[in-house]
Enzyme design. Structure first.
Site, short mmCIF file in Angstrom:
data_model
loop_
_atom_site.label_atom_id
_atom_site.label_comp_id
_atom_site.label_asym_id
_atom_site.label_seq_id
_atom_site.Cartn_x
_atom_site.Cartn_y
_atom_site.Cartn_z
CD GLU A 262 -5.76 4.33 -1.97
OE1 GLU A 262 -5.91 4.77 -0.68
OE2 GLU A 262 -6.24 3.74 -2.58
CE1 TYR B 237 -3.66 2.38 0.77
CE2 TYR B 237 -2.01 3.78 1.77
CZ TYR B 237 -3.29 3.46 1.30
OH TYR B 237 -4.10 4.72 1.19
#
Ligand code: GDP
Ligand code: MN
Length: 377
Positions: free
Chosen positions: A189, A101
């Site tokens: 992201e 992530y």
């Protein structure tokens, strides 16, 4: 404003972040053709502006073009969290070794951007954040200096990224910082940022949010807005220049002025209610704008009562009352409505609403109490 995965990844790619080869399709035939062009296995991915598509069945692997066509048919017929799927991204499939992530977003408390990274990326990142928050690493970025290479190196070490990948990762991290900064993003992201079995780093998914207040200087990004994805209410909100934020409660609020709207919400809560929205119709709102605002409030099925709190100044209470009447005629609301009008032309306003079957109130406290009681039935 949210961007689709394919839009976000195109931007990533412009800043040197590697992404899989692929294109968007609006029909299953087109998806098949893209799969043929790519050759080999592909992944068919719904393009909707919500997270958790994978878990909802909106991301599927296909072994050949025929299967890609079949999956695209299925995914293009889906609704994910209430949003119909109108496009799919067909990407070359990757063989994944690790999912990381990686994001840059605003840290309002620190008044700085923040880099967030976790070696435990992928579809369960929310669970990681809830159960093992120590696996998520955060580093603030000085907005004037920007992300420094040593910071990228530090987090690479902190997530135990093998040394072989440091160079690639640093390039991706610097790229993501450039993306975040140059697009006025509030979020950039990558989840997952993968290491593939053939030892490449790739941004497999992309998500971006652009600060709406910066769109005036980001015309290319503003063009990317997908109005298909907007709730009809949002389109009306923009058209009439209202400030509207949907909330989870059941008391619809229509107020003029942001401060008054906040106060009204607080007072509703003080008396045990929950506002269904924040809505500022702004100063000098005419009947048309008020009617639009009321239509928007009443499209929310959770709304069990509506509170009008209007402080007449430049805004004339009789104009607001006319708007309410127009909207009531149109929408025929079935929920009780509490109205408090004070200030310019309040008397005329009240007179107009006399036969409108509304609950009237003198003070805000009185109005809030009545709205809370009405919502509780
Ligand atoms: P999201 O569920 O909306 O976040 O969609 P993602 O694009 O992140 O996909 C969800 C998950 O599907 C990823 O975390 C991967 O585990 C998996 N996935 C996506 N693309 C591929 C791929 O090319 N190959 C493989 N093996 N898995 C993939
Ligand atoms: Mn994802």
């Amino acid at each position: 404003m949210k961007l689709h995965e394919y839009q976000s990844k195109n931007i990533f790619s412009k800043f040197g972040i590697p992404i899989p080869k692929g294109r968007v399709a609006t029909t299953a035939q087109e998806a098949k053709q893209i799969a043929e062009e790519l050759g080999g296995r592909v992944v068919v991915k719904s393009q909707v502006l919500v997270g958790g598509r994978g878990k909802a069945g909106g991301v599927k692997l296909a072994k050949d073009p025929a299967e890609a066509e079949q999956l695209a048919t299925q995914i293009l017929g889906m609704e994910i969290k209430g949003l119909p799927v109108r496009k799919v991204l067909v990407d070359e499939a990757s063989a994944i070794d690790q999912e990381i992530y990686f994001a840059i977003t605003d840290d309002r408390a620190a008044k700085k951007p923040v880099l967030i990274i976790s070696a435990a990326g992928g579809v369960d990142i929310e669970e990681v954040a809830a159960k093992t928050p120590e696996k998520i690493i955060k580093v603030n970025i000085d907005p004037l200096l920007g992300l420094r290479e040593y910071q990228a190196r530090d987090v690479a070490v902190a997530i135990d990224l093998p040394r072989d990948y440091w160079r690639d990762f640093t390039k991706i991290a610097m790229g993501l910082w450039q993306v975040y900064q140059s697009t006025d993003a509030s979020l950039a992201e990558i989840n997952p940022l993968v290491i593939t079995k053939d030892k490449k780093m790739l941004a497999l998914d992309g998500k971006m949010m652009i600060d709406d207040n910066a769109l005036f200087r980001q015309p290319e990004l503003a063009e990317m807005r997908d109005t298909d994805e907007d709730a009809p209410a949002e389109i009306e909100v923009r058209k009439y220049g209202l400030s509207f934020i949907k909330l989870d409660g059941d008391i619809g609020c229509m107020v003029n002025g942001a401060g008054l709207a906040m106060t009204s919400m607080d007072v509703i809560k003080l008396f045990g209610g929950e506002p269904a929205n924040f809505l500022d119709v702004g100063g000098g709102a005419g009947a048309e704008k008020v009617a639009a605002a009321m239509r928007i409030i009443l499209t929310d099925p959770n709304v069990k009562a509506v509170l009008f709190n209007i402080f007449g100044g430049i805004t004339r209470c009789d104009e607001v009352a006319k708007g309410i009447l127009v909207a009531m005629d149109e929408v025929k609301p079935k929920v009780p409505m509490v109205v408090r009008l004070v200030g310019t032309n309040a008397e005329e306003g009240r007179r107009l609403l006399e036969n409108a079957n509304m609950i009237t109130a003198e003070t805000l406290a009185d109005a809030a109490k009545k709205a809370v009681a009405a919502a509780k039935g």
